[in-house]
Design an enzyme around this catalytic site. Structure first.
Site, PDB file in Angstrom:
ATOM      1  NE  ARG A  62      -3.849  -2.304   1.435  1.00 27.81           N
ATOM      2  CZ  ARG A  62      -4.832  -2.804   1.867  1.00 27.81           C
ATOM      3  NH1 ARG A  62      -5.428  -1.990   2.693  1.00 27.81           N
ATOM      4  NH2 ARG A  62      -5.557  -3.857   1.676  1.00 27.81           N
ATOM      5  CD  GLU A 116      -3.162   2.972   2.586  1.00 31.48           C
ATOM      6  OE1 GLU A 116      -2.482   2.551   3.646  1.00 31.48           O
ATOM      7  OE2 GLU A 116      -4.306   2.890   2.192  1.00 31.48           O
ATOM      8  NE  ARG A 155      -4.142   3.912  13.801  1.00 34.44           N
ATOM      9  CZ  ARG A 155      -5.157   3.861  13.453  1.00 34.44           C
ATOM     10  NH1 ARG A 155      -5.857   2.629  13.431  1.00 34.44           N
ATOM     11  NH2 ARG A 155      -5.918   4.668  12.647  1.00 34.44           N
ATOM     12  CG  HIS A 156      -1.511   2.982   8.580  1.00 32.41           C
ATOM     13  ND1 HIS A 156      -2.108   3.926   9.730  1.00 32.41           N
ATOM     14  CD2 HIS A 156      -2.403   2.526   7.855  1.00 32.41           C
ATOM     15  CE1 HIS A 156      -3.282   3.899   9.544  1.00 32.41           C
ATOM     16  NE2 HIS A 156      -3.663   3.199   8.591  1.00 32.41           N
ATOM     17  CD  GLU A 196      -9.902  -1.485   9.636  1.00 32.07           C
ATOM     18  OE1 GLU A 196     -10.254  -0.187   9.479  1.00 32.07           O
ATOM     19  OE2 GLU A 196      -9.545  -2.183   8.655  1.00 32.07           O
ATOM     20  CB  SER A 226     -12.046  -4.343   6.679  1.00 31.28           C
ATOM     21  OG  SER A 226     -12.029  -3.192   7.458  1.00 31.28           O
ATOM     22  NE  ARG A 278      -3.111  -1.566  11.463  1.00 31.67           N
ATOM     23  CZ  ARG A 278      -3.948  -0.921  10.958  1.00 31.67           C
ATOM     24  NH1 ARG A 278      -5.339  -1.301  10.910  1.00 31.67           N
ATOM     25  NH2 ARG A 278      -3.879   0.179   9.705  1.00 31.67           N
TER      26      ARG A 278
END
Ligand code: ATP
Ligand code: MG
Length: 433
Positions: A213, A215, A221-222, A357, A360, A408
């Site tokens: 990813r 991002e 946490r990323h 989270e 999902s 996570r």
């Protein structure tokens, strides 16, 4: 090269000749008495050399040994109540297998604490610390328990491509790569491929996979490269059938981690065993609760970090529950393949764990016409998804699934930040080692 690991050396072996291999954790020189603390995967063992009993050559050799060098030691096991664990080794021969340079980039004995960046830059040495090795032993257990649970429940393990031609989901940023004379991307998830497997009759599939990813996060946490367990299940009645599988999976994983007694003791951590059923709460209720607690979230917005944190605390205080499902998300904030419940809501859910989270999932759309409509609604081009939509045109059962982020799970399990539970994390600033 070795006959035993250090933890296999017990007073019961008194009088036995053994061969040990390991790193020099510490050397203590009291003149006529010299100790080497040797470290291996099993732990520590004391090597005791005494002037008079140990030959001169060995006594002199010990003076020249640098910390963190690797030794092979042939010696005699001797019971000694004053030694750690009641036992020590009297060396007969010491072989220098690999000499460590000094100064060391990290202090493995942790008398000097290093910051996380220094630790990550020298991960090979960081993992020599028993606490750090324990994190990765628990991680191995987590992945193993997860995989075994799924296999036991009739899931088939698959491997989908990580080099793809176009975005799997939209929304998340992709890493472009050059693929011969074309542009390609690293897969952000196996979503489209695991869904296509639902049209094959395999019915229940999973993949232990990597998400890429692009991002530009800079959070605790990323990461830009993530490990996840991805699951997809056919012939479900609705998303609750998917939630039930995830519920059993996460409980099994946390139970499995809690059985790593040695590692948890080394880490000085306790893991709370989750109880079934895991609390389920609708998105609408979550918004109300947050607003009542002074955290204003507009209906239709995703939960930000702070909102997730507050929710985690409230779920603990009010329901005594570290884990919780948030159900019935607004349709508009979920990806195109999410099954609508009605115009406003979707059949999507998240799993939260102590305010973060970790997963999902949703029931997916299985009707190709609705799928095309939803793709267009998200301003994506259905032509880019032809290979995927086509799998829906010749018999596609109702299905759903989830992605469970293992990094996570690990960080929440052990209350650490995400970089600490990944061997070589990839983030905005970090591409080596
Ligand atoms: P978030 O909103 O927390 O950034 P997401 O909703 O974008 O995550 P999903 O696409 O739902 O993530 O991915 C499924 C799971 O994969 C997440 O619940 C999480 O456990 C994990 N995951 C996704 N992106 C990341 C990331 N950048 N770093 C760590 N884990 C991630
Ligand atoms: Mg998510």
């Amino acid at each position: 090269m070795r006959s035993h690991y250090s933890d296999e050396i017990t007073p019961k072996l008194d009088g036995r000749e053994v061969s040990l291999c390991g790193w020099v954790h510490e050397i203590r020189d009291l003149g006529g008495l010299k100790f080497i603390i040797l470290r291996d995967r099993g732990g520590f063992i004391q090597i005791t050399a005494k002037k008079g009993t140990t030959n001169e050559e060995i006594m002199n050799k010990i003076d020249k040994i640098s910390k963190e060098s690797i030794l092979k030691i042939d010696g005699l096991v001797v019971r000694n109540d004053k030694a750690p664990r009641g036992v020590e080794i009297i060396p007969r021969k010491i072989y220098m297998i690999s000499r460590a340079k000094s100064p060391l980039p990290l202090d493995v004995t942790q008398k000097v604490r290093a910051d996380l960046d220094t630790r990550l830059n020298n991960r090979f040495m960081d993992l020599r610390k028993p606490e750090i090795a324990s994190i990765f032993k628990i991680r191995s257990k987590v992945l193993n328990v997860g995989r075994n649970f799924l296999i036991r429940n009739g899931f088939i393990e698959i491997n989908s491509p990580k080099i793809i031609a176009s975005a799997s989901e939209g929304g998340t940023e992709l890493f472009p790569i050059s693929y011969f004379d074309r542009e390609a991307f690293l897969a952000q998830s196996p979503q489209l491929y695991k869904q296509m497997m639902m049209a094959t009759g395999l019915d229940r599939v999973f993949e232990v996979t990597t998400y890429f990813r692009a991002e530009e996060h800079d959070t605790r946490r990323h990461l830009n490269e993530v490990t996840a367990i991805d699951v997809e299940i056919a012939f479900i009645r609705d998303e609750n059938d998917v939630i039930n599988v995830l519920e059993d999976l996460i409980i099994e994983i946390i139970n499995g981690a809690s059985e790593c007694h040695n590692e948890l003791k080394i880490l000085k951590k306790e893991i709370e065993i989750p109880k079934k059923p895991i609390k389920r709460i609708t998105y609408d209720r979550v918004i109300d609760i947050l607003n009542d607690n002074g955290k204003m979230i507009e209906w239709g917005d995703d939960l930000d970090t702070e909102a997730e944190k507050i929710l985690g605390r409230i779920m603990m205080e009010e329901f005594n529950s570290e884990l919780y499902f948030i159900t019935k998300y607004p349709l508009e904030i979920k990806p195109f393949y999410t099954m609508p419940d009605n115009e406003k809501y979707s059949r999507a859910f998240d799993l939260g764990y102590k305010g973060v989270e970790i997963s999902s999932g949703s029931q997916r759309i299985h009707d190709p016409e609705l799928l095309v409509e939803r793709i267009k609604k998200k301003n994506l081009n259905p032509e880019n998804f032809e290979f995927y939509i086509n799998a829906f045109r010749y018999g596609m059962p109702p299905h759903g699934g989830f992605g469970l982020g293992i990094d996570r799970v690990m960080m929440q399990l052990l209350d650490l930040q995400i970089r600490e539970v990944v061997l070589f994390p990839r983030d905005r600033h970090r591409l080596t080692p």
